[in-house]
Design an enzyme around this catalytic site. Structure first.
Site, short mmCIF file in Angstrom:
data_model
loop_
_atom_site.label_atom_id
_atom_site.label_comp_id
_atom_site.label_asym_id
_atom_site.label_seq_id
_atom_site.Cartn_x
_atom_site.Cartn_y
_atom_site.Cartn_z
N GLY A 12 43.45 47.56 42.08
CA GLY A 12 42.30 48.42 42.25
C GLY A 12 41.44 48.68 40.60
CB SER A 13 40.97 46.02 38.13
OG SER A 13 40.17 44.83 38.65
CG ASN A 14 36.04 45.17 41.08
OD1 ASN A 14 35.18 45.14 40.61
ND2 ASN A 14 36.96 44.16 41.58
CE LYS A 66 42.12 44.47 62.40
NZ LYS A 66 40.88 45.44 62.78
CG MET A 91 42.87 42.38 50.12
SD MET A 91 41.33 41.52 49.53
CE MET A 91 41.67 40.10 49.08
CG ASN A 108 33.55 43.65 50.42
OD1 ASN A 108 34.46 44.18 49.85
ND2 ASN A 108 33.49 42.19 50.78
CG HIS A 110 33.40 37.47 48.56
ND1 HIS A 110 34.78 37.53 49.18
CD2 HIS A 110 33.29 36.25 48.40
CE1 HIS A 110 35.04 36.27 49.66
NE2 HIS A 110 34.18 35.40 49.08
#
Ligand code: GAR
Length: 207
Positions: A12-14, A66, A91, A108, A110
């Site tokens: 979770g650094s972003n 899922k 992810m 997102n 990437h």
């Protein structure tokens, strides 16, 4: 105020950098109304708690398939009524129903210059290809894997004999600056979607 919802799977650094940008008014008109993680005890969860952001853990391992997981995720996010969904190291592949529910409203980040090196371990892919530059991309999510309209990109030179960890760190530093910039643009309503004659959706940034 723009209502942001974050999806995360790990460190979770972003997410933390965006929280700080909201706190110090770099992004003055947005608030996180929730963080959703797909695992217990993530770094992202800890950051959310430190900032008093409500957390919902929808642990993938508690579901037998899922489809049920995707349904619960979609219902939970809908209840939060987000203006923008921020995937911050999330992810899992989002379901078609989820993407259709929030068209051009899921961002997102990437760790490569898309369309090069989509999918997992993009930094390793770049090294194994012998690329001399890589970088990071903020994009909207569409139905493909890392194929959605590109919002911002930043290039990073790959030093000789660079390891995957070193390249990941170099790129991450740029990710931390790029993601908040893209969210700020969104909240300033400066992001416009255009459709090209070839049907490709692209982003135009307004002045
Ligand atoms: C970041 O490098 C992000 O670009 C990458 O995972 C890391 C998450 O770090 N995301 C992907 O590879 C998505 N396909 P963080 O949890 O510290 O933000």
């Amino acid at each position: 105020m723009f209502r942001l919802v974050a999806l995360a799977s790990g460190r979770g650094s972003n997410f933390l950098e965006i929280l700080k940008a909201i706190e110090n008014k770099e992004i003055p008109n947005a608030n996180f109304v929730g963080l959703i993680t797909d695992r217990e005890n993530t770094g992202a969860e800890q950051h959310a708690k430190n900032y008093n952001i409500p957390v919902k853990v929808i642990s993938y391992s508690n579901f037998s398939n899922k489809i049920d997981f995707d349904k619960t995720l979609l219902e939970t996010v809908k209840e939060l009524e987000p203006d923008l969904i921020i995937c911050a190291g999330y992810m899992r592949i989002l379901s078609k129903e989820f993407i259709d529910a929030f068209p051009d409203r899921i961002m997102n980040i990437h760790p490569s210059l898309l369309p090069a090196f989509p999918g997992l371990r993009a930094q390793k892919q770049a090294l194994e290809y012998g690329a001399k530059v890589s970088g990071c991309t903020v994009h909207f999510i569409d139905e493909g894997v890392d194929t959605g309209p590109i919002i911002l990109q930043k290039c990073v030179e790959i030093p000789e004999n660079c390891t995957e960890k070193e390249l990941s760190d170099l790129i991450l530093k740029e990710e931390h600056k790029l993601y908040k910039k893209a969210i700020k643009l969104y909240c300033e309503r400066k992001i416009e979607i255009q459709i090209l004659p070839n049907h490709r959706k692209i982003v135009k940034i307004k002045n």
